[in-house]
Design a protein around this motif. Structure first.
Motif, PDB file in Angstrom:
ATOM      1  N   LEU A 192       0.827  -1.207   0.000  1.00 57.86           N
ATOM      2  CA  LEU A 192       0.000   0.000   0.000  1.00 57.86           C
ATOM      3  C   LEU A 192       0.862   1.257   0.000  1.00 57.86           C
ATOM      4  CD1 LEU A 192      -2.919  -0.872   2.447  1.00 57.86           C
ATOM      5  CD2 LEU A 192      -3.040  -0.540  -0.009  1.00 57.86           C
ATOM      6  N   TRP A 193       2.039   1.169   0.585  1.00 57.21           N
ATOM      7  CA  TRP A 193       2.936   2.324   0.584  1.00 57.21           C
ATOM      8  C   TRP A 193       3.396   2.637  -0.840  1.00 57.21           C
ATOM      9  CZ3 TRP A 193       2.683   5.222   4.621  1.00 57.21           C
ATOM     10  CH2 TRP A 193       2.436   4.666   5.868  1.00 57.21           C
ATOM     11  N   ASP A 194       3.614   1.605  -1.647  1.00 53.01           N
ATOM     12  CA  ASP A 194       3.998   1.820  -3.044  1.00 53.01           C
ATOM     13  C   ASP A 194       2.867   2.472  -3.830  1.00 53.01           C
ATOM     14  OD1 ASP A 194       6.455   0.596  -2.546  1.00 53.01           O
ATOM     15  OD2 ASP A 194       5.665  -1.398  -3.056  1.00 53.01           O
ATOM     16  N   VAL A 195       1.643   2.036  -3.565  1.00 51.90           N
ATOM     17  CA  VAL A 195       0.482   2.619  -4.247  1.00 51.90           C
ATOM     18  C   VAL A 195       0.308   4.078  -3.844  1.00 51.90           C
ATOM     19  CG1 VAL A 195      -2.029   2.449  -4.495  1.00 51.90           C
ATOM     20  CG2 VAL A 195      -0.646   0.374  -4.445  1.00 51.90           C
ATOM     21  N   SER A 196       0.516   4.371  -2.563  1.00 54.56           N
ATOM     22  CA  SER A 196       0.424   5.746  -2.090  1.00 54.56           C
ATOM     23  C   SER A 196       1.475   6.630  -2.756  1.00 54.56           C
ATOM     24  CB  SER A 196       0.583   5.784  -0.574  1.00 54.56           C
ATOM     25  OG  SER A 196       0.624   7.104  -0.114  1.00 54.56           O
ATOM     26  N   GLY A 197       2.679   6.115  -2.887  1.00 54.24           N
ATOM     27  CA  GLY A 197       3.735   6.867  -3.555  1.00 54.24           C
ATOM     28  C   GLY A 197       3.445   7.094  -5.030  1.00 54.24           C
ATOM     29  N   ALA A 198       2.832   6.111  -5.680  1.00 50.63           N
ATOM     30  CA  ALA A 198       2.469   6.273  -7.091  1.00 50.63           C
ATOM     31  C   ALA A 198       1.403   7.346  -7.261  1.00 50.63           C
ATOM     32  CB  ALA A 198       1.979   4.943  -7.658  1.00 50.63           C
ATOM     33  N   TYR A 199       0.410   7.351  -6.367  1.00 51.29           N
ATOM     34  CA  TYR A 199      -0.610   8.402  -6.425  1.00 51.29           C
ATOM     35  C   TYR A 199       0.001   9.778  -6.196  1.00 51.29           C
ATOM     36  CZ  TYR A 199      -4.916   5.656  -6.694  1.00 51.29           C
ATOM     37  OH  TYR A 199      -5.934   4.862  -7.104  1.00 51.29           O
TER      38      TYR A 199
END
Length: 93
Positions: A67-74
């Motif tokens: 989820l941290w990777d998804v947050s960074g992508a957003y």
């Protein structure tokens, strides 16, 4: 905190919470303001996903996409859309 028997249910609710408002706002926003509004939406979703990752105690160094990777992508998408937009048009939002 939110661990239980149905971890897929939390993922489904998070996915719906992120996609439904973005789709609705994209359909209702005028074309010249679309890039600016997508910047604001992406940054807001980055915060939502980061909060969910924090509440779910997601591993930052886990295998695969977290989820941290998804947050960074957003966040990356939000800042990139903000840099490509004209700052004077943001006042129209």
């Amino acid at each position: 905190m939110f661990t239980g028997k149905r971890p897929y249910l939390i993922s489904a609710v998070l996915l719906l919470a992120v996609t439904i408002p973005a789709t609705g706002l994209s359909l209702l926003t005028r074309t010249p303001l679309l890039l600016k509004s997508m910047s604001v939406i992406a940054l807001a979703f980055s915060a939502i996903v980061a909060l969910a990752a924090c509440c779910l105690s997601s591993d930052r160094h886990g295998a695969g996409i977290t989820l941290w990777d998804v947050s960074g992508a957003y966040a990356f998408i939000g800042f990139a859309a903000g840099m490509l937009s004209d700052p004077r048009q943001v006042l129209e939002l």
